[in-house]
Motif scaffolding. Structure first.
Motif, short mmCIF file in Angstrom:
data_model
loop_
_atom_site.label_atom_id
_atom_site.label_comp_id
_atom_site.label_asym_id
_atom_site.label_seq_id
_atom_site.Cartn_x
_atom_site.Cartn_y
_atom_site.Cartn_z
N SER A 104 20.42 7.95 33.16
CA SER A 104 19.33 8.89 33.26
C SER A 104 19.28 9.75 31.42
N HIS A 105 17.45 10.02 31.12
CA HIS A 105 18.28 10.31 29.42
C HIS A 105 16.83 11.14 29.46
N PRO A 106 16.92 12.44 30.12
CA PRO A 106 15.76 13.00 30.65
C PRO A 106 15.49 14.03 29.17
N SER A 151 19.12 0.47 29.40
CA SER A 151 18.57 1.95 29.09
C SER A 151 18.60 2.88 30.37
N ARG A 152 19.22 3.59 29.29
CA ARG A 152 19.05 5.22 30.53
C ARG A 152 17.70 5.91 29.95
N VAL A 153 17.18 5.57 28.60
CA VAL A 153 16.15 5.86 28.09
C VAL A 153 15.14 5.36 28.30
N ALA A 154 14.45 4.05 28.97
CA ALA A 154 13.67 3.26 29.49
C ALA A 154 13.77 3.98 30.71
N LEU A 177 13.80 -1.00 22.60
CA LEU A 177 15.33 -0.17 23.60
C LEU A 177 16.72 -0.76 23.05
N ARG A 178 17.42 -0.41 22.00
CA ARG A 178 18.63 -0.91 22.11
C ARG A 178 19.56 -1.54 22.94
N VAL A 179 19.97 -2.94 22.30
CA VAL A 179 21.15 -3.00 22.99
C VAL A 179 21.47 -2.86 23.71
N GLN A 180 22.25 -2.43 24.82
CA GLN A 180 23.86 -1.91 24.92
C GLN A 180 25.09 -2.32 24.97
N PHE A 181 25.23 -3.09 23.77
CA PHE A 181 26.24 -3.81 23.45
C PHE A 181 27.66 -3.33 24.21
N HIS A 187 11.89 4.23 19.36
CA HIS A 187 13.10 3.71 19.53
C HIS A 187 14.12 4.92 19.28
N PRO A 188 14.77 5.13 20.86
CA PRO A 188 15.48 5.92 20.64
C PRO A 188 16.87 6.42 19.81
N GLY A 189 17.38 5.40 18.54
CA GLY A 189 17.87 5.47 18.23
C GLY A 189 19.73 5.41 19.05
N PRO A 190 20.49 4.78 18.05
CA PRO A 190 21.02 4.04 16.63
C PRO A 190 19.91 2.64 17.49
N ILE A 191 19.26 2.40 16.04
CA ILE A 191 18.91 0.72 15.89
C ILE A 191 19.97 0.22 15.44
N1 ASP Z 1 20.73 6.95 21.85
C1 ASP Z 1 20.39 6.67 23.04
C2 ASP Z 1 21.26 7.00 24.38
O1 ASP Z 1 21.65 7.78 24.00
C3 ASP Z 1 19.72 5.45 23.19
C4 ASP Z 1 20.64 4.57 22.94
O2 ASP Z 1 22.31 4.52 22.82
O3 ASP Z 1 20.77 3.27 23.11
O4 ASP Z 1 21.01 6.73 25.34
#
Ligand code: ASP
Length: 308
Positions: free
Chosen positions: A136-138, A169-172, A221-225, A263-267
């Protein structure tokens, strides 16, 4: 602000939808006033510690700037090599140590293996989750709520599409339930290899075309590589992802003129968004970052005000 008071903020549902919306008003008040009225510093004399053991630019700096503009002193622990973490002290023990030092609040960014929610219940100072594993990333969800609400002057009935790495994605994970609780509709479009964990109440879209015809808010949503290799398997390659899930000039033409792009960034430019997206007037990413300072200020002020 309405009734039930909380002391820590770990999940977006720790605040009711009403409280979350009331924070938007407080954040907008700070956005208008905070820079210009240094005498009005509600957190003067407070000490806020930022414990960030995962990388961060936006979240860490916005918490720091928010705390300082509110008059609080902000102390940062973000280099494991210069703390006792390098000697093998666990993150849990580090948090207990910080708690014993007696700060007014600790903001934590950490990996998913720490039981942050359980720990927050045991510690005596309020904890804010500044990004916890894939869980989560509330505070990102709150600042996005503010950005969407400020743009449309409502949340009820808005159609929000989440596109991309749904699983990591914790943002999602934080934003979707908050939007649903506030009356918005949320649907997702993601490759199968990145969408095993379904979020209750979130609908599915079959194609980018369907998505673009449907949504008011396009949320990439950023792909969390750093968290997985799902796009290097035979089933799903990065090239396929770019073809099917990247917003490009064709998508920009199809997206409603009244729509917005977030987009939450970083893109990852060239992955979630093609470069032409940046100059589109519907691109709200800079506004999201700006709102982050004031929403985090509003949250810290809210959590600490009952103790004044
Ligand atoms: N900056 C956001 C986070 O810390 C989004 C991301 O990194 O994808 O979750």
């Amino acid at each position: 602000m309405s009734s039930k008071k909380i002391t820590s903020y770990i999940w977006s549902h720790d605040l009711s939808p009403e409280q979350s919306c009331e924070l938007i008003a407080r954040a907008n008040f700070f956005k208008k006033t905070l820079r210009n009225t240094p005498e009005n510093q509600p957190l003067r004399g407070r000490q806020i510690v930022l414990l960030f053991v995962e990388p961060s630019t936006r979240t860490k700096l916005s918490f720091q700037m928010a705390a300082q503009r509110l008059g609080a002193q902000c102390l940062i622990v973000d280099d494991p090599a210069s703390s006792s973490l390098v000697k093998g002290e666990s993150l849990q023990d580090t948090l207990w140590t910080l708690d014993s030092l007696g700060p007014d609040m600790v903001v934590v960014r950490c990996g998913g293996d720490l039981a942050l929610d359980q720990l927050a219940d045991q510690l005596s100072c309020p904890i804010i989750n500044g990004g916890w594993g894939s869980q989560s990333h509330p505070t990102q969800a709150l600042l996005d709520l503010m950005t969407i609400h400020n743009h449309y002057s409502k949340l009820e009935g808005l159609k929000v599409a989440l596109v991309g790495d749904m699983d990591h994605s914790r943002v999602a994970a934080s934003l979707a339930p908050l939007l649903l609780a506030c009356g918005a509709q949320v649907k997702a479009l993601a490759p199968e290899s990145l969408y095993a964990k379904k979020i209750p109440g979130v609908g599915e879209l079959d194609s980018m075309e369907d998505l673009l015809d449907w949504c008011d808010v396009y949320y990439g949503l950023r792909v969390q590589f750093e968290r997985h290799q799902s796009l290097s398997t035979k089933k799903q390659t990065l090239e396929q992802f770019k073809q099917e899930f990247s917003l490009d000039q064709h998508g920009l033409k199809r997206l409603s003129p009244q729509g917005v792009i977030m987009h939450p960034g970083p893109i990852n430019w060239g992955v979630e968004f093609q470069p032409e997206v940046e100059s589109d007037p519907r691109f709200l990413v800079r506004t999201q970052v700006e709102n982050g300072v004031y929403m985090r200020a509003a949250l810290m002020d809210f959590l600490l005000e009952s103790e004044k």
